[in-house]
Design a protein around this motif. Sequence first.
Motif, short mmCIF file in Angstrom:
data_model
loop_
_atom_site.label_atom_id
_atom_site.label_comp_id
_atom_site.label_asym_id
_atom_site.label_seq_id
_atom_site.Cartn_x
_atom_site.Cartn_y
_atom_site.Cartn_z
N LEU A 102 0.79 -1.24 0.00
CA LEU A 102 0.00 0.00 0.00
C LEU A 102 0.83 1.30 0.00
CD1 LEU A 102 -3.04 -0.74 2.35
CD2 LEU A 102 -3.07 -0.43 -0.11
N PRO A 103 1.80 1.43 0.94
CA PRO A 103 2.57 2.69 0.93
C PRO A 103 3.38 2.89 -0.35
CG PRO A 103 2.88 1.50 3.00
CD PRO A 103 2.19 0.57 2.06
N ASP A 105 2.40 1.93 -3.34
CA ASP A 105 1.47 2.33 -4.39
C ASP A 105 1.43 3.85 -4.53
OD1 ASP A 105 0.71 -0.18 -5.16
OD2 ASP A 105 -1.05 -0.26 -3.85
N ILE A 106 1.54 4.52 -3.40
CA ILE A 106 1.47 5.99 -3.40
C ILE A 106 2.61 6.57 -4.24
CG2 ILE A 106 1.62 8.06 -1.93
CD1 ILE A 106 0.36 6.33 0.28
N ARG A 108 4.02 5.06 -6.65
CA ARG A 108 3.91 4.52 -8.01
C ARG A 108 5.23 3.93 -8.51
NH1 ARG A 108 -1.08 5.73 -9.77
NH2 ARG A 108 -2.10 7.56 -8.95
N LEU A 109 5.82 3.09 -7.66
CA LEU A 109 7.06 2.41 -8.06
C LEU A 109 6.70 1.30 -9.05
CD1 LEU A 109 8.81 1.97 -4.59
CD2 LEU A 109 9.24 3.73 -6.30
N SER A 110 7.69 0.87 -9.81
CA SER A 110 7.42 -0.21 -10.76
C SER A 110 7.27 -1.52 -9.99
CB SER A 110 8.55 -0.32 -11.77
OG SER A 110 9.70 -0.79 -11.13
#
Lengths: 221, 293
Positions: A102-103, A105-106, A108-110
Amino acid sequence: MIRFQDVSLSFIKGENILTDITFQAQRGSFTYISGRSGAGKTTLLRLIYADLKPSGGIVNIAGNDITGMSPRLVPFLRRQIGIVFQDFKLIEDSTVYENVKLPLDIFRLSRPVMDEKIDALLHRLGIINIKFATVRTLSGGEKQRVAIARALINEPFIIIADEPTGNVDVENAYAITELLHNVAKNGTTVLMATHDLLLKKMFPAREISLDRGKLVLDTKI
Amino acid sequence: MTKLLLPLQKGLKVFFGNPMLTFFSITVLTSVILVSQIFLVLGFSINNYFQGLTLISEVRLYLDDISEDKAQSLGNKILENPNVTHVRYLSKDQVYRASVSLSGDGVSDKDAAQYFPAMLLIGTQVSNGDTSTLESIMAEYSQSNGVIYASYGKEIVSKLKILYYYISAGVLLLGALLFLVLTFITYVVIKLTLYRLAKEIEVYSIIGATPLFISVAYIMDVIIKLVVSFVAAYLILLTLAYYTLAVLLNVDFASYLVYPPMSYFLYLFIAVLLSGILSSYAGVRSFIRSTQS
């Protein structure tokens, strides 16, 4: 890293929840916040992640003054802080992997970068075997490790743990406390609220004790 | 690509997360969207009816004592005007009888007809209550030889015009009201979803997600619900308007319905989506604020 200067908090005029709290916690330090139920431990921790704003005094977190902070900036502050709760606050219907992700996702890592980070952390915390298990099916100890993993995944400057051993057995409580101590040794500032005397004895560290909203003890080991 | 699909995946997860709530939301949204689509058809039909309404109105020229030949000659001259559709001559006796017929008093007096003027009735087209052609014909021929007075049914034309304005204003007002109702209902629907997912939102808030980031999944959920509801409402509308009304019930009224072009439904769909996106974002924001101290 964390600086409280004459911090007071009241919801009703004249009835202080916290009164004149002053302390500092340096980078890589471990601090217990202790006190009886209702002493103000959780309130103090909520001030750190800007869930509350002080009525008076200064709360400075990693150079950010919470008092005048715009609500717009609060999420950005929280990304530098990992928070662990007694009731875990995990998404029960999701897997361990999804919760820890979840963290990330913020940011937006690959996907490969995320997977690498998650696997490494789950290995370190000894929960790689439950990576794809649904949180609902886990024990209290496992859930708390997942919560810690979620708190650590962003490599935060600060970890706040609010009674993290409250819902786990003694064995897991020791393991979790030891884990948080190790996190501090790696340079993260850890504040852990607890009233477990045995834990404090087993893993000695600085203790700040509150009573009815007042700081009554600061051991400064 | 995966990054772009992430919001959609999240939206679908919320959408299928609670089938009962999704079914309830879609039912409510479909009902409101169906009302707005029916309203679009009715509004379009009314507008189309009035826009296409063309009536033949007549300018009345009251004639002095001139012979029928002279009157006919004047009539022929007037008929050369391209705006004139027809010219009718009414003798004194015809005017008298028309007057008796209109007043309905039934008094018959053979000598009375001589006190009535003969008339030339000049027909012209009036579209959408535009009386300028009538005015110009009246001005042009009222000064002709043998004409003592000219008039036309100004009152009925202007009343028709005002009626059209009232209906147009009513359509716009009800349309705006319906849009507000739709926005409010979307807001309530997303609030219901949010209360169910309060814990999840709290988790997102704790880990430092911005309101926009948190909103994306719920906005996508609302968009999916709106698309499904819009299509469902459209299918119901087709069945309702063109099968139930026209075929099964054989309602005369159905024949007056004019089906708007698809572009109108597209505009309505865009408006519905915008309203959904704005209200869901507002809903998430207010929810996040309410969960914060």
